[in-house]
Design a protein around this motif. Structure first.
Motif, PDB file in Angstrom:
ATOM      1  N   GLY A 302      61.910  32.635 -25.194  1.00 49.01           N
ATOM      2  CA  GLY A 302      62.581  31.382 -25.570  1.00 49.01           C
ATOM      3  C   GLY A 302      61.679  30.446 -26.352  1.00 49.01           C
ATOM      4  O   GLY A 302      60.985  30.836 -27.289  1.00 49.01           O
ATOM      5  N   THR A 303      61.690  29.200 -25.934  1.00 52.84           N
ATOM      6  CA  THR A 303      60.861  28.188 -26.603  1.00 52.84           C
ATOM      7  C   THR A 303      59.382  28.552 -26.537  1.00 52.84           C
ATOM      8  O   THR A 303      58.643  28.359 -27.505  1.00 52.84           O
ATOM      9  CB  THR A 303      61.133  26.813 -25.937  1.00 52.84           C
ATOM     10  OG1 THR A 303      62.418  26.381 -26.387  1.00 52.84           O
ATOM     11  CG2 THR A 303      60.105  25.778 -26.313  1.00 52.84           C
ATOM     12  N   SER A 304      58.961  29.086 -25.413  1.00 51.71           N
ATOM     13  CA  SER A 304      57.547  29.481 -25.297  1.00 51.71           C
ATOM     14  C   SER A 304      57.218  30.584 -26.308  1.00 51.71           C
ATOM     15  O   SER A 304      56.095  30.676 -26.803  1.00 51.71           O
ATOM     16  CB  SER A 304      57.251  29.975 -23.881  1.00 51.71           C
ATOM     17  OG  SER A 304      57.464  28.927 -22.971  1.00 51.71           O
ATOM     18  N   VAL A 347      52.525  33.042 -22.427  1.00 49.80           N
ATOM     19  CA  VAL A 347      52.838  31.611 -22.558  1.00 49.80           C
ATOM     20  C   VAL A 347      54.130  31.316 -21.799  1.00 49.80           C
ATOM     21  O   VAL A 347      55.155  31.970 -22.037  1.00 49.80           O
ATOM     22  CB  VAL A 347      52.998  31.221 -24.046  1.00 49.80           C
ATOM     23  CG1 VAL A 347      53.170  29.715 -24.191  1.00 49.80           C
ATOM     24  CG2 VAL A 347      51.805  31.701 -24.872  1.00 49.80           C
ATOM     25  N   SER A 348      54.083  30.333 -20.908  1.00 49.66           N
ATOM     26  CA  SER A 348      55.278  30.023 -20.110  1.00 49.66           C
ATOM     27  C   SER A 348      55.177  28.611 -19.543  1.00 49.66           C
ATOM     28  O   SER A 348      54.130  28.230 -19.011  1.00 49.66           O
ATOM     29  CB  SER A 348      55.389  31.034 -18.964  1.00 49.66           C
ATOM     30  OG  SER A 348      56.375  30.651 -18.052  1.00 49.66           O
ATOM     31  N   GLN A 349      56.239  27.859 -19.655  1.00 49.61           N
ATOM     32  CA  GLN A 349      56.261  26.533 -19.023  1.00 49.61           C
ATOM     33  C   GLN A 349      56.206  26.693 -17.505  1.00 49.61           C
ATOM     34  O   GLN A 349      55.339  26.153 -16.853  1.00 49.61           O
ATOM     35  CB  GLN A 349      57.556  25.805 -19.440  1.00 49.61           C
ATOM     36  CG  GLN A 349      57.713  24.385 -18.914  1.00 49.61           C
ATOM     37  CD  GLN A 349      58.067  24.258 -17.449  1.00 49.61           C
ATOM     38  OE1 GLN A 349      57.365  23.541 -16.720  1.00 49.61           O
ATOM     39  NE2 GLN A 349      59.082  24.934 -16.969  1.00 49.61           N
ATOM     40  N   GLY A 351      55.784  29.357 -15.588  1.00 48.18           N
ATOM     41  CA  GLY A 351      54.886  30.327 -14.973  1.00 48.18           C
ATOM     42  C   GLY A 351      55.625  31.289 -14.058  1.00 48.18           C
ATOM     43  O   GLY A 351      55.020  32.080 -13.336  1.00 48.18           O
ATOM     44  N   THR A 353      58.778  32.878 -15.254  1.00 48.10           N
ATOM     45  CA  THR A 353      59.735  33.681 -16.016  1.00 48.10           C
ATOM     46  C   THR A 353      59.449  35.162 -15.762  1.00 48.10           C
ATOM     47  O   THR A 353      58.367  35.665 -16.071  1.00 48.10           O
ATOM     48  CB  THR A 353      59.624  33.346 -17.514  1.00 48.10           C
ATOM     49  OG1 THR A 353      59.933  31.966 -17.644  1.00 48.10           O
ATOM     50  CG2 THR A 353      60.557  34.177 -18.360  1.00 48.10           C
ATOM     51  N   VAL A 399      66.475  21.150 -18.921  1.00 49.25           N
ATOM     52  CA  VAL A 399      66.451  22.604 -19.135  1.00 49.25           C
ATOM     53  C   VAL A 399      65.885  22.926 -20.523  1.00 49.25           C
ATOM     54  O   VAL A 399      65.164  23.904 -20.705  1.00 49.25           O
ATOM     55  CB  VAL A 399      67.872  23.191 -18.931  1.00 49.25           C
ATOM     56  CG1 VAL A 399      67.972  24.598 -19.501  1.00 49.25           C
ATOM     57  CG2 VAL A 399      68.201  23.226 -17.440  1.00 49.25           C
ATOM     58  N   SER A 401      63.350  22.779 -23.202  1.00 52.28           N
ATOM     59  CA  SER A 401      61.921  22.474 -23.159  1.00 52.28           C
ATOM     60  C   SER A 401      61.498  21.698 -24.405  1.00 52.28           C
ATOM     61  O   SER A 401      61.845  22.059 -25.525  1.00 52.28           O
ATOM     62  CB  SER A 401      61.152  23.793 -23.074  1.00 52.28           C
ATOM     63  OG  SER A 401      59.780  23.532 -22.925  1.00 52.28           O
ATOM     64  N   GLN A 408      52.009  23.401 -25.256  1.00 53.30           N
ATOM     65  CA  GLN A 408      51.624  24.816 -25.446  1.00 53.30           C
ATOM     66  C   GLN A 408      50.949  24.982 -26.809  1.00 53.30           C
ATOM     67  O   GLN A 408      49.940  25.676 -26.939  1.00 53.30           O
ATOM     68  CB  GLN A 408      52.855  25.721 -25.383  1.00 53.30           C
ATOM     69  CG  GLN A 408      53.411  25.903 -23.982  1.00 53.30           C
ATOM     70  CD  GLN A 408      54.796  26.540 -23.972  1.00 53.30           C
ATOM     71  OE1 GLN A 408      55.459  26.633 -25.000  1.00 53.30           O
ATOM     72  NE2 GLN A 408      55.236  26.970 -22.800  1.00 53.30           N
ATOM     73  N   LEU A 486      67.325  26.810 -31.677  1.00 56.52           N
ATOM     74  CA  LEU A 486      67.503  27.092 -30.239  1.00 56.52           C
ATOM     75  C   LEU A 486      67.864  25.814 -29.480  1.00 56.52           C
ATOM     76  O   LEU A 486      68.783  25.811 -28.649  1.00 56.52           O
ATOM     77  CB  LEU A 486      66.224  27.719 -29.654  1.00 56.52           C
ATOM     78  CG  LEU A 486      66.242  27.973 -28.140  1.00 56.52           C
ATOM     79  CD1 LEU A 486      67.316  28.969 -27.750  1.00 56.52           C
ATOM     80  CD2 LEU A 486      64.889  28.454 -27.639  1.00 56.52           C
ATOM     81  N   GLU A 490      71.341  25.406 -27.400  1.00 54.77           N
ATOM     82  CA  GLU A 490      71.386  25.382 -25.939  1.00 54.77           C
ATOM     83  C   GLU A 490      71.980  24.104 -25.368  1.00 54.77           C
ATOM     84  O   GLU A 490      72.613  24.150 -24.319  1.00 54.77           O
ATOM     85  CB  GLU A 490      70.041  25.751 -25.300  1.00 54.77           C
ATOM     86  CG  GLU A 490      68.906  24.820 -25.508  1.00 54.77           C
ATOM     87  CD  GLU A 490      67.624  25.304 -24.820  1.00 54.77           C
ATOM     88  OE1 GLU A 490      67.686  26.059 -23.853  1.00 54.77           O
ATOM     89  OE2 GLU A 490      66.543  24.895 -25.267  1.00 54.77           O
ATOM     90  N   VAL A 607      63.934  31.235 -15.387  1.00 64.04           N
ATOM     91  CA  VAL A 607      64.727  32.464 -15.410  1.00 64.04           C
ATOM     92  C   VAL A 607      63.956  33.560 -14.672  1.00 64.04           C
ATOM     93  O   VAL A 607      63.089  34.214 -15.241  1.00 64.04           O
ATOM     94  CB  VAL A 607      65.057  32.872 -16.862  1.00 64.04           C
ATOM     95  CG1 VAL A 607      65.958  34.095 -16.882  1.00 64.04           C
ATOM     96  CG2 VAL A 607      65.740  31.724 -17.584  1.00 64.04           C
TER      97      VAL A 607
HETATM   98  C1  AGP Z   1      63.812  26.281 -23.575  1.00 63.15           C
HETATM   99  O1  AGP Z   1      64.470  25.179 -24.096  1.00 63.15           O
HETATM  100  C2  AGP Z   1      64.659  27.241 -22.886  1.00 63.15           C
HETATM  101  N1  AGP Z   1      65.377  26.641 -21.838  1.00 63.15           N
HETATM  102  C3  AGP Z   1      64.109  28.619 -22.585  1.00 63.15           C
HETATM  103  O2  AGP Z   1      64.169  29.300 -23.781  1.00 63.15           O
HETATM  104  C4  AGP Z   1      62.670  28.752 -22.010  1.00 63.15           C
HETATM  105  O3  AGP Z   1      61.731  28.348 -22.965  1.00 63.15           O
HETATM  106  C5  AGP Z   1      62.436  30.226 -21.609  1.00 63.15           C
HETATM  107  O4  AGP Z   1      63.340  30.561 -20.598  1.00 63.15           O
HETATM  108  C6  AGP Z   1      61.026  30.476 -21.158  1.00 63.15           C
HETATM  109  O5  AGP Z   1      60.690  29.727 -20.038  1.00 63.15           O
HETATM  110  P1  AGP Z   1      59.190  29.557 -19.595  1.00 63.15           P
HETATM  111  O6  AGP Z   1      58.475  28.798 -20.669  1.00 63.15           O
HETATM  112  O7  AGP Z   1      59.265  28.794 -18.299  1.00 63.15           O
HETATM  113  O8  AGP Z   1      58.597  30.914 -19.426  1.00 63.15           O
END
Ligand code: AGP
Length: 610
Positions: A302-304, A347-349, A351, A353, A399, A401, A408, A486, A490, A607
C-alpha cells in the motif's frame, strides 16, 4: 483484523472497554461486543455496525462488573451479524479473537461429531468450544486455554474470561498483535498501544507462542508449552492526547497537519549538523557492513510500498547501491533469489501487516539481513527483523496513512545518505548539504500545508463530481502520483489511477476527455522537461490539468488550468512536499462527498490477513 481489549481491576469495566474499543475501531467496524462478569455470570452485549450501536446497548443494559473483554470486528469468517459478533460465550467461557484459525473447519467437524451445537460461522466460536470442553472436564481456565491452543493452527490474539475464575483473564498470541498494560491494582490487554494509553504507559509486548494470566496489577507470562517467561514492562512515551483529534474534524486531517511535528521527531537526534553527517540510526549495521551490501531489497504494501518505491530512487541516487522494490504479497510466492549480501528493508506503519511480515521472514530465512522501518514500537515486523529503525510519527488513527508515509520517506532518506557516505558515493560536502536541507523539512512542510490548504480545498470542491481522476509523475514523482491516486480511491471511492507520466501515451491517454481532472506532478527536477510535455499532451486532449509545480514556474502557470506551488528544493526532497497537496485534495474531496474519512468502507488500518 479486529481489535480486542480486556480489563481486570476494581473499576467498572464497561466504560473502559468501550473507550478502548473506540480507539481500536479503525481495525474493524462491522460489529462489536463486550463480555463482563457481573457477579452471577457473564453478561454479553453485541451489536452489528459501528460502535455507537454497542454503546447504546450497554447504556440500556448497564452491565456491572470489573472484569471483562471487548471486541470490534472486521469480518473474515461469516458475514457481519450479531451471531457472528464477538465475544462468543460457550458455557462459562467468553472469548474474543483477532486472527484466523486455519484448521477451523476440521475442528468444527470434530466438535459437531461430539455433539456440540455451533451457532455462528466464525472460527472463534470453535476455540470457545475447545476451551469450554476442557473447563467442563475440570481444567482450570489457564490449562483449558493452553490445551485448546494445542489443537488450533493459525493466527490469533485471544482474550478469555471464565465465570468459574472471574478474577483473571487469560490471553494468548500467535501472529496477531497483543499488548498488555499494568496499572495500580489493575491489568489490561489490547490490540495496540493507543487502546491502553489513557490508563497506563507500562506495557508488555507478548511474543508469538506466549500466553499470560492477567490479574489485578499483575501479568504472569508463560510459553504455550508452560515455561515461565520473565519480561519487565516498557514505559511508552506516547501521550493520550497524541491519540485524540485535537480539534480537527477527522483524524486524517489532524494527521496531515501533524506532519511537520512528526518530521521533527523523526529527524531529531539523527541529523548530526555539527559534523554534517547522519548518526544514531538504529539499523544494526557497522560502516563495514554498509560497504559489504550488494543489493537492497525494499518490501512493503500500500502506501508503505509507495514510500519504498521512493526509497529505491533515494538509495540508488545517493548510495549507488542497486535497489529493488517489491509488493510484499508478491515476494513470497515467486521463490525469490535473495541471500547473504542482500539487505532487506521492510517498510510498514503498523509493523503488523501480515504480507510484509511473511516476506521479511522469508528473506531472513534465505540469509538476508532484515531492517524494519516501522512506526509501532514492539510490533511483529521489528521483532522478526535484525534491526528496527523507527519512524516517530506517533499513533496514526486515520485508516489512510499520511504522516507515516512522510516519516517513512525521512527514514529512507537518512538511511540512503548514511549508506552513501559510508560507501564513498557521497563526499563530506555533499553529505553536509543534504543534512542541512533535511533539517529544513519540517519548516518547509508547514509552509506548504498552510500555503496550499485553502486553494486545494477549492479545487477539491470544483472537481469533486469527477468520476475518474489521473495522477501523473516521473522519476521520484511517480510513486507520489501512485500515492495520490491511492489516497483518493480509499477515502472518496472515486476511481483514480496513478501513472508514470511517460507511460500515459501507451494507453491511459485514451481515458482523457474534458471530464477528467489530471493532476500532474512537475517540480523542477531532472524529469521536468519531459513531464511538461506530458502535461501539454493531457491538456491537448481537453483534460482539466492541475499542476503541482515549483514556485515561480511561469511556463507551467501558462499551460495548466490550476497551479499548486511548492518551494524550490533539491530533487530528493520534492516527494516530501508534493505529496502534501495530494493528501489534502483527497481529504477535501472525501469530506465534500461526506464519506467516512477515518474509517472508509471495506478497509482496516492494520491488515493481518494474507
Ligand atoms: C494506506 O493509506 C493504506 N490504508 C494501506 O495501503 C497501508 O499503507 C497498507 O495496508 C500497509 O500498512 P502498513 O504500513 O501498516 O504495513
Amino acid at each position: 483484523m479486529c481489535g480486542i481489549v480486556g480489563y481486570v481491576g476494581d473499576q467498572q469495566c464497561a466504560p473502559i472497554l468501550l473507550d478502548g474499543l473506540k480507539r481500536l475501531e479503525y481495525r474493524g467496524y462491522d460489529s462489536a461486543g463486550t463480555a463482563i462478569y457481573d457477579g452471577a455470570g457473564i453478561d454479553v452485549r453485541r451489536a452489528v455496525g459501528k460502535l455507537r450501536n454497542l454503546e447504546k446497548a450497554i447504556d440500556e443494559a448497564k452491565p456491572q462488573g470489573s472484569v471483562g473483554i471487548g471486541h470490534t470486528r472486521w469480518a473474515t469468517h461469516g458475514r457481519p451479524s450479531e451471531v457472528n459478533a464477538h465475544p462468543h460465550l460457550i458455557g462459562d467461557v467468553a472469548v474474543v479473537h483477532n486472527g484466523i484459525i486455519e484448521n477451523h473447519l476440521a475442528l468444527r467437524a470434530r466438535l459437531v461429531e461430539r455433539g456440540a451445537t455451533i451457532t455462528s460461522d466464525t472460527d472463534t466460536e470453535i476455540v470457545a468450544h475447545l476451551i469450554d470442553q476442557r473447563v467442563r472436564e475440570g481444567a482450570d481456565i489457564e490449562a483449558a486455554v493452553r490445551g485448546a491452543l494445542g489443537e488450533v493452527r493459525g493466527a490469533y490474539a485471544l482474550a478469555v474470561l471464565s465465570a468459574k475464575e472471574p478474577d483473571r483473564l487469560v490471553v494468548a498470541k500467535s501472529a496477531s498483535p497483543l499488548v498488555l498494560g499494568l496499572g495500580e491494582g489493575e491489568a489490561f490487554c489490547g490490540s495496540d498501544i493507543p487502546a491502553l494509553l489513557p490508563y497506563t504507559r507500562d506495557m508488555i509486548f507478548l511474543e508469538d507462542g506466549e500466553m499470560a494470566v492477567l490479574e489485578r496489577g499483575k501479568a504472569t507470562i508463560t510459553t504455550l508449552a508452560g515455561a515461565a517467561v520473565e519480561r519487565a514492562p516498557q514505559r511508552i512515551d506516547w501521550s493520550p492526547v497524541m491519540a485524540e483529534k485535537a480539534g480537527f474534524k477527522h483524524f486524517m486531517l489532524k494527521e496531515i497537519h501533524e506532519q511537520p511535528r512528526a518530521m521533527e521527531d523523526t529527524l531529531r537526534g539523527r541529523l548530526d549538523r555539527e559534523n554534517g553527517d547522519i548518526h544514531g540510526l538504529e539499523i544494526g549495521l557497522s560502516d563495514e557492513d554498509a560497504r559489504g551490501i550488494e543489493r537492497v531489497y525494499l518490501l512493503a504494501c500500500g502506501t508503505s510500498y509507495h514510500a519504498a518505491m521512493t526509497g529505491r530512487y533515494l538509495i540508488e541516487r545517493l548510495a549507488k547501491v542497486p535497489a529493488t522494490v517489491e509488493i510484499a504479497s508478491e515476494f513470497r510466492g515467486r521463490d525469490p533469489i535473495i541471500g547473504p549480501g542482500d539487505l532487506v528493508v521492510a517498510v510498514s506503519q503498523s509493523g503488523e501487516t501480515l504480507d510484509t511480515l511473511i516476506a521479511a521472514k522469508e528473506a531472513k530465512s534465505r540469509g538476508a539481513k532484515v531492517l524494519a522501518i516501522v512506526n509501532v514500537i514492539g510490533s511483529a515486523i521489528p521483532r522478526a527483523a535484525d534491526a528496527a529503525f523507527y519512524t516517530h510519527a506517533g499513533p496514526e488513527i486515520g485508516v489512510a496513512s499520511t504522516k507515516c508515509f512522510t516519516t517513512q520517506l525521512a527514514n529512507l532518506l537518512m538511511f540512503s545518505v548514511w549508506l552513501g557516505r559510508r560507501r564513498g558515493a557521497l563526499d563530506a560536502d555533499q553529505t553536509r548539504a543534504l543534512v542541512e536541507d533535511m533539517a529544513r523539512l519540517p519548516h518547509l512542510m508547514r509552509d506548504v500545508l498552510l500555503g496550499t490548504r485553502q486553494l486545494v480545498a477549492n479545487l477539491a470542491k470544483r472537481y469533486n463530481e469527477a468520476r475518474d481522476v489521473l495522477f501523473l509523475g516521473r522519476g521520484m514523482s511517480f510513486p507520489i502520483a501512485l500515492e495520490g491516486a491511492l489516497k483518493l480511491k480509499e477515502i472518496s471511492y472515486v476511481h483514480a489511477e496513478g501513472y508514470a507520466a511517460g507511460e500515459m501515451k501507451h494507453g491511459p491517454i485514451a481515458l482523457i476527455d474534458s471530464s477528467v481532472p489530471v493532476l500532474v506532478l512537475c517540480p523542477k527536477d531532472p524529469w521536468y522537461e519531459r513531464t511538461l510535455s506530458n502535461l501539454q499532451e493531457a491538456k491537448a486532449r481537453e483534460a482539466m490539468v492541475i499542476a503541482i509545480a515549483t514556485e515561480g514556474d511561469e511556463e507551467v502557470r501558462d499551460v495548466a488550468h490550476d497551479l499548486v506551488e511548492i518551494p524550490e528544493v533539491r530533487t530528493e526532497l520534492t516527494p516530501f512536499l508534493t505529496v502534501l497537496p495530494l493528501q489534502l485534495y483527497s481529504y477535501y474531496v472525501a469530506d465534500f462527498k461526506g464519506t467516512d474519512v477515518d474509517q472508509p468502507r471495506n478497509l482496516a488500518k492494520t491488515v493481518t490477513v494474507e
